[in-house]
Design a protein around this motif. Structure first.
Motif, short mmCIF file in Angstrom:
data_model
loop_
_atom_site.label_atom_id
_atom_site.label_comp_id
_atom_site.label_asym_id
_atom_site.label_seq_id
_atom_site.Cartn_x
_atom_site.Cartn_y
_atom_site.Cartn_z
N UNK A 124 -8.76 9.81 -4.73
CA UNK A 124 -7.99 9.28 -3.61
C UNK A 124 -8.56 7.95 -3.13
N UNK A 125 -9.89 7.87 -3.05
CA UNK A 125 -10.53 6.62 -2.65
C UNK A 125 -10.27 5.52 -3.68
N UNK A 126 -10.40 5.87 -4.95
CA UNK A 126 -10.18 4.89 -6.01
C UNK A 126 -8.74 4.39 -6.04
N UNK A 127 -7.80 5.27 -5.70
CA UNK A 127 -6.39 4.90 -5.77
C UNK A 127 -5.98 3.95 -4.65
N UNK A 128 -6.56 4.12 -3.47
CA UNK A 128 -6.07 3.39 -2.29
C UNK A 128 -7.04 2.35 -1.73
N UNK A 129 -8.24 2.24 -2.28
CA UNK A 129 -9.20 1.29 -1.74
C UNK A 129 -9.02 -0.08 -2.41
N UNK A 130 -7.82 -0.66 -2.20
CA UNK A 130 -7.50 -1.96 -2.79
C UNK A 130 -7.41 -3.05 -1.72
N UNK A 131 -7.54 -2.69 -0.45
CA UNK A 131 -7.38 -3.65 0.62
C UNK A 131 -8.37 -4.83 0.55
N UNK A 132 -9.65 -4.61 0.21
CA UNK A 132 -10.55 -5.77 0.11
C UNK A 132 -10.09 -6.81 -0.90
N UNK A 133 -9.51 -6.35 -2.01
CA UNK A 133 -9.03 -7.30 -3.02
C UNK A 133 -7.83 -8.07 -2.50
N UNK A 134 -6.82 -7.35 -1.97
CA UNK A 134 -5.62 -8.02 -1.46
C UNK A 134 -5.96 -8.97 -0.31
N UNK A 135 -6.75 -8.47 0.65
CA UNK A 135 -7.09 -9.30 1.80
C UNK A 135 -7.95 -10.48 1.40
N UNK A 136 -8.90 -10.27 0.52
CA UNK A 136 -9.78 -11.35 0.10
C UNK A 136 -9.02 -12.46 -0.62
N UNK A 170 1.99 -13.54 1.69
CA UNK A 170 2.60 -12.40 0.99
C UNK A 170 1.61 -11.24 0.83
N UNK A 171 0.33 -11.57 0.72
CA UNK A 171 -0.68 -10.53 0.53
C UNK A 171 -0.75 -9.56 1.72
N UNK A 172 -0.34 -10.02 2.88
CA UNK A 172 -0.48 -9.19 4.08
C UNK A 172 0.85 -8.54 4.48
N UNK A 173 1.83 -8.60 3.60
CA UNK A 173 3.12 -7.94 3.83
C UNK A 173 3.13 -6.63 3.04
N UNK A 174 3.39 -5.49 3.69
CA UNK A 174 3.36 -4.21 2.99
C UNK A 174 4.25 -4.20 1.75
N UNK A 175 3.72 -3.64 0.67
CA UNK A 175 4.38 -3.47 -0.62
C UNK A 175 4.61 -4.79 -1.36
N UNK A 176 4.62 -5.91 -0.67
CA UNK A 176 4.80 -7.20 -1.33
C UNK A 176 3.48 -7.75 -1.84
N UNK A 177 2.37 -7.20 -1.34
CA UNK A 177 1.06 -7.71 -1.72
C UNK A 177 0.78 -7.58 -3.20
N UNK A 178 1.28 -6.51 -3.83
CA UNK A 178 1.01 -6.32 -5.26
C UNK A 178 1.71 -7.38 -6.10
#
Length: 220
Positions: A124-136, A170-178
């Motif tokens: 669960x942590x591995x699946x959802x701990x992507x925020x540092x990459x998107x935000x960075x 775009x990185x800070x818009x939900x679902x659009x960040x990917x």
């Protein structure tokens, strides 16, 4: 250092190959049995993938420092290049956290004493701990994009700055960040290619120094 832009290219390539190797990992709702079976069957690929991501973070750190140096020559604020650098460091940290969690999953799956609940939690942590990459990446692009879009006569065209700024938002818009993350890789590649072709402009005592202009404005 004229080969500085290569660090960005290497970081993007390594990260792309890493994610391709890791493939479609178990979802956040997968059972412990399913998680264990996946990492036992694909342990080698996951191991290679996490190592490539580890090295990608290293090259991204160097690229962030190089980009800050390039932006400083045409910056009008005095602080936005540092913001861009901080974003790159945060993204690299996100790569390393992700690689560490993948390593934990690979090793835990091979231990019979590690229960299914522990594997589910790690997954669960591995699946959802992507925020540092998107935000960075978002912060890096917002800082760099603003500097480039406001500068004239710099090493990068203004349209590329506006593109970076839009992708950063775009990185800070939900679902659009990917979607933005994939396009951000192309943005980094474009920046690197342009800097390799045009030559880096270094800040000197008389202003930015281009590849055909010596330091100090000497003509003789």
């Amino acid at each position: 250092m004229r080969l500085g832009p290569l660090t960005g290219l290497v970081a993007v390539i390594l990260a792309a190959v890493s994610y391709a190797l890791q493939g479609d990992t178990p979802g956040i709702g997968s059972s412990g049995v399913a998680v264990r079976a996946f990492y036992l069957a694909h342990g080698t690929r996951q191991g290679v993938g996490l190592y490539l991501l580890l090295v990608a973070g290293l090259f991204l750190t160097f690229f962030a420092g190089y980009l800050r140096h390039v932006l400083a020559g045409s910056d009008r604020t005095g602080w936005l290049p540092q913001v861009s650098f901080a974003g790159g460091i945060l993204a690299a940290l996100g790569f390393w956290i992700s690689a560490g969690l993948t390593l934990s999953l690979v090793e835990a799956a091979d231990q019979v004493l590690v229960g299914g609940g522990a594997l589910q939690a790690l997954n669960a942590l591995s699946s959802d701990l992507f925020m540092p990459v998107l935000a960075g990446i978002g912060v890096m692009l917002l800082g760099a994009g603003t500097v480039v879009s406001l500068s004239t006569g710099g090493p990068l065209p203004q349209w590329l700055g506006w593109a970076g700024f839009v992708l950063g938002v775009l990185m800070f818009i939900p679902y659009a960040g990917f979607i933005g993350l994939g396009l951000a890789g192309l943005w980094v590649i474009a920046v690197c290619v342009l800097l390799l072709v045009q030559g880096r402009r270094e800040p000197g005592p008389d202003g930015p120094v281009g590849p055909d202009r010596p330091r100090g404005g000497a003509t003789g």
